[in-house]
Structure formats: structure tokens, C-alpha cells
Write an enzyme that holds these catalytic residues in place. Structure first.
Site, PDB file in Angstrom:
ATOM      1  CG  HIS A 176      -0.452   0.187   2.531  1.00  0.00           C
ATOM      2  ND1 HIS A 176      -0.167  -0.849   3.381  1.00  0.00           N
ATOM      3  CD2 HIS A 176      -0.145   1.318   3.211  1.00  0.00           C
ATOM      4  CE1 HIS A 176       0.261  -0.381   4.531  1.00  0.00           C
ATOM      5  NE2 HIS A 176       0.308   0.935   4.450  1.00  0.00           N
ATOM      6  CB  SER A 199       2.767   1.656   6.349  1.00  0.00           C
ATOM      7  OG  SER A 199       1.515   1.696   6.971  1.00  0.00           O
ATOM      8  CG  ASP A 231       0.527  -4.215   2.861  1.00  0.00           C
ATOM      9  OD1 ASP A 231       1.019  -3.706   1.843  1.00  0.00           O
ATOM     10  OD2 ASP A 231      -0.239  -3.601   3.621  1.00  0.00           O
TER      11      ASP A 231
END
Length: 699
Positions: free
Chosen positions: A78, A635, A215
Site C-alpha cells: 500500500h 507502514s 503487504d
């Protein structure tokens, strides 16, 4: 003995904290050692071989980690989403189908992306105080910081032209740190798996556990071939050779093992007062969730109807929905944990301590702080509704803001009447039908949510000229505004500009925002001062314990252990397996967000996962939990074991602790990471990325 006592008293908060590396408290390092950290203190920050040199700020919004001597960078899928989307077309949809560059020549350059290495950091608070910083007032302090930042940047550029300095407030502005960075702007996409795996579970599973999302995405840093330093994109550039890269580990983990993240957490507010949390709950979070919910319903309808529209808006939708759900979850946790009442009780303790010690007596005043927030409530409601409703939601308003905030002016410099703006055709970047319907929905929703006295002037025109038909008003704007005419000269110093309906709409929104913003400014300055005093009081009252500053997108270390959490007497488990993702894939007919290509189900249904099998459980492990302290910006943060080896990439938190930005619940707060062996498995068995696996040399 003194150190042992301090460590013992600090043990209860051991897993909480976002610590700066250059001045990591010895007590914290001592606890890390006791929990299984085996690296020397200096190997975290000092010298070319420091672990910090393998961690990067990824494009100003995420974190990444260098994993090879040729500059390969792992981050989350992402985090690379916009780069992947920008290279995608209906014919070559890398989001849908994935991408693997089989050679350096096939690696894809990306505009406006970069990685930053932190070179150095130091506390400059005493120097600022010596120069009279405390006496300058808020505007004077801001100007002084800007001037000093420029001066320090000029100084480091004499050493290396690729360096720059930022100065950031810590501890709510009670301390200031100067940080030196080196930016590399030639960053190329190397590998991404299909969206079905990189975003597996979509919004259904976002912020949830158990999780099976793979991810990750892979980029490479390129450098000047002569200096190995930063360079603008050029075909002549070569892979960067870093000072330090992270060793990827195939050894896995078990419950209780030491785990550490190093990354760039964006923003926390754990020193925030109970009054500030109340406003966050009632105003910011509530409005964000309500408005984005309306907008996203329109977006997803159009995205599901057209692949081209989906590609255009996938990234925007994901960004919007992420914090829509976060706001809902945070408010749920604020209420279920009773955070506001807990904070209020703690503030009573602080007030008693002030009365006893006299520290900050006459400065920190909780009654005044309460009143300042009360006075801000109504203008804050208007500002947040305006911002969420109109900013970044329509091409029309975006174009107005470009004319209002420095779009390049064309025409003769000596003749203002002949100066103009020109908008080129960018219809490949946005969809007109979606754009218009979102603006229509936002106009209607704003009127329903905000008192009529705070409506911009154009609402009177909508009422009288269009009989409250918002769609008709939007049609009129898009058909008649010069702002929507591509390749047409817009003379902004002539009457036709001020009379333009799109300009009138933009001015209406912006002038209302500025009016309410000025109503907030004086109280906000007073609130910031009181919140700064509150932070100072907390740190002084608890001076026997180490304290960390709230996150501000500077590099931080967090440590803890691998492990589950208990909820209502039921254990969560601390890892997920291949069987669990196949079970969800089997439910794709009920939930489209569990759909995946048949090859993915085949790969993850294997009887033998070879070297990617965990030696303890005998399972192929996909994602896992630690109690590391993270927030947005983390992240892509590397998750290290006690030897400083890479075991995973952080990508999410859990629903039951979404209030952790303001209150860290050590019983519930968890970091969700993708197991690095799952990453390598997908690179190997799906991508057949042999050259990358050899380069990474996992052990």
C-alpha cells in the site's frame, strides 16, 4: 543498584514507546537486552554499520528497509500503491496482474518519489534558549526556526551538497531536534504482487486480526555512477550501494521472542488533554467518518462499473477509506476503554502535584484549557466539514485552489491584464461522472451537517436559481466555468474571472474556511501553550522514568515481543497460516475482497512449502503479531529479531486498540506484520524472481 531500581519501576511500560535512537535511554536499552536484544548499543545509531542506516523514510509517508548491497528496498504494497497505479493501464494493469522487472533495464522510474536516509540528529533546545527563543512568541519562533533550518542546511551542504536539515518540535514543543537527511530521488519499481494478495481482504480486513495480507512491494535506489550519491533520474544511473543493509532471516520466531521496529511513525498525541481527546472524538473523527462514508459510496459505485475508473481512483479510495475506518475504530475504543475519564482523573493528579510543588503554578490552568476548547468547538466543526467535503474531492475545486495558490502564471510580466492561467487536458487522471457526483453529494451533505449560518454564499444561488437541485448546479459549473476549459487562457485580472461561476464557488468555500480559521487561531495558540505546559508537567512529575516524545515522522525505535492478545478471555493467536487464507478464498462468492487468482489458491494449498515452512510449527506462516508501538507512517517498517535481522514488515494495527495514538493499551495494542518468509515465498513461487532472491541472500 540505582539503574536496577529505575528499570524495575519502568518495567510496566516496557513495550510502550517510540524512542529516538541517538539518545536512547540506558534504562530502555537495559530492558531490551533483558528481553533478548543482542546488538551492542552503538550499533543501533553510530557509525556506517549502524542499523539505522538500513532504514529509510519512504516518499514522506511510509517507511522502507534496504535489503541488499545493490539498493533493493522493501516497503508495503500500500506504500507503493500509487507508483504501481501510475504505471498501470487497462492493457497493462500492474495492480491487477503484478509486475516483475527481470533486469535492471526493466525497472520502472517514478516521478515525485524518494527515499531519505537519516544521517544525524541532535537536541538543539539549549542553543535555542540561549538565543532568546522562548521570548519570541509563536510567529517569531516559527520565523526563527525557518531561518535556522536554512542556515544549518547551508552549513551541511558545504560538506555534502546532497544533505539537508529539518528542525522539529518534540515533547509538544518543549524540545527541538535538528535532523540531517540525504535524499535519493531516482527510485524504481522492481516487483509487486497482484492486488488480490497485496490488499487481500480489502476494507473487510483492514485494521483487523486475523490477517493474511501479503503487504509488500520492492523498489530499488539508483545513484550517480561516479559518486554513488543522489542524482536525478538518468538512464546512466546505477544501483545504489548502501552503507548498511538488513540481513533477511529465514529463522522465524516464536511467542515471547524479542521484536523491534525502526521506522517513521507519523503522529501520536499521547500527552493530549482530556479536553483535546473529547474534541478529537466529537469533531475530527466523527466528521471524517461521516463525510468520507458518503463520498466513498459514490466512488466505489463508479469504480466497480469501470476498470479504467478503478485504476484512476484505487489509490485515492484506499487512502480515504483507511482513515475513515480508523476514525470509527478510534472512537469505539475511546468509549469502550473510557479514555476521556481516565485522562481527566490523571489531570486531577497533575493538578495536585502542581499545588504541592509549585511547578508551572500560574501557567498550566485546566479551567482555561477547557474554555479554550469550548470556544473552538463550533468553528472547528465548520472547518473540518469544509475540508473533508471539498478539498481534494473534485477537479473543479482543485483547479480553483491552483489559481489561488501559485499555479504558474503565463503571459507578459509587464502587463498584468494579459497574464493568464492555462489548464492542460488531464482527463486521463480523473473521471468526470464520478467527479461531478461526488461534488453533488458533498454539497448536499455539507448543508445537512452544518448550520445554515455557516453555508458559503453560493448556497443561496443553489436555492433560488436551481431550486436546491445540487446536481443541476454542478452541471452548470462544469459546463460554464472557465476553470473546466482545457487549453483555454484564463485571464485572472479581468472581470470574467471574478464573475466565473466556478471561481465564485471556489471563493465561497475558501473564504468561509479562512474566516473560521481566523476564529480558531487565537484560541489554538493558547491551547498549544497549555498542552505544552501539560506535557512538561507530566515529564517533570514522572522524571524517575524515561519518556519518549509523540511521533512526528522522525525515526523511532519500538521494541517488544512476538505474541497474541486476550479479548474476552479468548486468545487471538499470534500468527496466521496458509490454510487460513485458502479458507477465506473459498468464501469469495460471499465477499469479493477475498477473491484471488486460481494460481494463488494453488500455491497456498501446497502440501510442502519447502524452506518457507516454520521449523517450530511446521506451517507456512503468513502474518504475525507483536506488541511493538506503531502508528501511521510505520507502514513498511522493518521488524527485526534480537540480532537485528529482518523477520517481517509492519503494515497495520488491530481494531481493538485503534485509540493507541492517544493511549497505548499494553494488553491489546498489537502491530500486524507480514512474515518475511511469506514475502520471499511469493517472490519465488509466484514471481520466479530468482535474480532478486539471490541478491537478497536470505539466511
Amino acid at each position: 543498584m540505582l539503574l536496577a531500581c529505575v528499570v524495575a519501576s519502568f518495567q510496566a511500560k516496557a513495550d510502550e514507546g517510540m524512542w529516538t535512537l541517538y539518545n536512547l535511554p540506558p534504562q530502555v536499552y537495559e530492558i531490551m537486552q533483558n528481553e533478548g536484544f543482542a546488538m551492542p548499543y552503538n550499533d543501533l545509531y553510530y557509525g556506517d554499520n549502524a542499523l539505522k542506516n538500513a532504514v529509510v523514510n519512504f516518499s514522506g509517508y511510509c517507511t522502507g528497509v534496504v535489503v541488499s548491497p545493490n539498493g533493493l528496498v522493501f516497503t508495503n504494497h500500500h506504500c507503493g500503491f500509487e507508483a504501481i497505479r501510475s504505471h498501470s493501464t487497462v492493457e497493462h494493469d500492474y495492480m491487477l496482474n503484478g509486475f516483475y522487472a527481470k533486469s535492471y533495464e526493466e525497472e520502472l522510474p517514478n516521478k515525485n518519489m524518494f527515499v531519505s536516509f537519516m544521517i544525524d540528529q541532535m537536541d538543539i533546545t539549549d542553543m535555542l534558549k540561549a538565543k532568546g527563543f522562548d521570548d519570541l512568541g509563536s510567529f517569531g519562533q516559527e520565523a526563527f526556526i525557518d531561518s535556522l533550518t536554512n542556515a544549518m542546511t547551508d552549513s551541511v551542504k558545504l560538506i555534502d551538497k546532497s544533505l539537508h536539515v529539518t528542525i522539529d518540535p518534540f515533547f509538544e514543543g518543549n524540545r527541538y531536534y535538528a535532523t540531517t537527511y540525504q535524499d535519493f530521488t531516482d527510485l524504481r519499481l522492481v516487483f509487486t504482487i497482484p492486488k488480490s494478495m497485496g490488499k487481500f481482504g480489502g476494507e473487510t480486513d483492514n485494521w483487523m486480526w486475523p490477517r493474511q495480507t501479503c503487504d509488500f512491494s520492492v523498489f530499488r535506489i539508483y545513484a550517480d555512477p561516479k559518486t554513488n550519491g543522489p542524482a536525478e533520474y538518468s538512464e546512466e544511473n546505477v544501483p545504489y550501494h548502501p552503507k548498511r543493509w538488513a540481513q533477511v532471516s529465514m529463522q522465524g520466531y516464536k511467542a515471547g521472542d524479542f521484536a523491534m521496529t525502526i521506522g517513521y511513525p507519523g503522529s501520536t498525541q499521547r500527552y493530549l488533554s482530556s479536553y483535546g481527546i473529547q474534541q478529537m472524538r466529537d469533531v475530527e473523527n466523527t466528521i471524517r467518518a461521516q463525510v468520507r462514508g458518503v463520498k466513498q459510496d459514490v466512488m466505489i459505485k463508479h469504480m466497480r462499473a469501470s476498470e479504467a475508473v478503478r485504476i484512476m481512483y484505487d489509490s485515492k479510495y484506499a487512502e480515504s477509506s483507511n482513515y475513515w475506518k480508523n476514525s470509527i475504530g478510534m472512537n469505539k475504543c475511546i468509549d469502550s476503554i473510557g479514555i476521556i475519564a481516565q485522562k481527566a482523573a490523571f489531570e486531577e493528579k497533575i493538578q495536585k502535584w502542581i499545588d504541592e510543588t509549585g511547578y508551572l503554578k500560574g501557567k498550566l490552568d485546566f479551567d482555561s484549557l477547557k474554555n479554550f476548547y469550548a470556544e473552538c468547538r463550533e468553528p472547528s466543526i465548520v472547518v473540518h466539514n469544509l475540508y473533508e467535503s471539498f478539498f481534494g474531492n473534485s477537479e473543479l475545486f482543485t483547479r480553483y485552489m491552483q489559481t489561488n495558490r501559485g499555479k504558474e502564471v503565463k503571459g507578459p510580466e509587464d502587463n498584468p491584464d494579459e497574464q493568464y492561467y492555462l489548464f492542460e487536458d488531464n482527463s486521463d487522471k480523473w473521471d468526470k461522472a464520478l467527479d461531478k457526483e461526488v461534488l453533488t453529494a458533498m454539497l448536499k451533505n455539507y448543508a445537512e451537517q452544518v448550520d445554515e449560518k455557516h453555508w458559503p454564499d453560493f448556497y443561496e444561488e443553489i436555492k433560488t436559481k436551481f431550486d436546491n437541485n445540487y446536481a443541476a448546479y454542478v452541471d452548470y459549473l462544469y459546463d460554464n466555468s472557465l476553470l473546466m476549459k482545457n487549453d483555454t487562457k484564463i485571464y485572472f485580472n479581468k472581470d470574467e474571472f471574478d464573475e466565473d461561476p466556478g471561481v465564485a464557488f471556489g471563493k465561497g468555500v475558501y473564504s468561509k474556511l479562512i474566516g473560521q480559521y481566523f476564529a480558531l487561531m487565537m484560541n489554538n495558540t493558547k491551547i498549544e501553550e497549555q498542552e505544552r505546559y501539560l506535557c512538561d508537567a507530566i515529564v517533570r512529575m514522572e522524571q524517575d522514568q524515561p519518556h519518549y516524545s509523540d511521533a512526528n515522522f522522525t525515526m523511532r525505535l519500538s521494541y517488544g515481543q512476538v505474541g497474541e492478545y486476550m479479548l474476552n478471555g479468548v486468545g487471538s493467536g499470534y500468527y496466521t497460516t496458509a490454510e487460513s487464507i485458502v479458507d477465506k478464498m473459498d468464501k469469495a462468492s460471499e465477499n469479493v475482497e477475498y477473491e484471488a487468482e486460481p494460481i494463488m489458491r494453488q500455491l497456498l494449498s501446497a502440501k510442502d512449502f519447502g524452506p518457507y515452512t516454520d521449523r517450530t510449527t511446521g506451517k507456512m506462516q503468513l502474518c504475525f503479531l507483536t506488541n511493538n508501538d506503531i502508528t501511521g507512517g510505520n507502514s513498511g517498517s522493518p521488524m527485526f529479531n534480537g540480532k537485528g535481522e529482518l523477520i517481517g514488515l509492519a503494515f497495520d494495527g488491530n481494531w481493538d486498540s485503534l485509540s493507541s495514538d492517544i493511549f497505548f493499551d499494553k494488553q491489546l495494542a498489537r502491530c500486524i506484520g507480514v512474515d518475511i518468509r511469506f514475502v520471499l515465498f511469493m517472490m519465488d513461487r509466484w514471481g520466479h524472481a530468482d535474480r532478486l532472491l539471490k541478491e537478497i541472500n536470505a539466511q
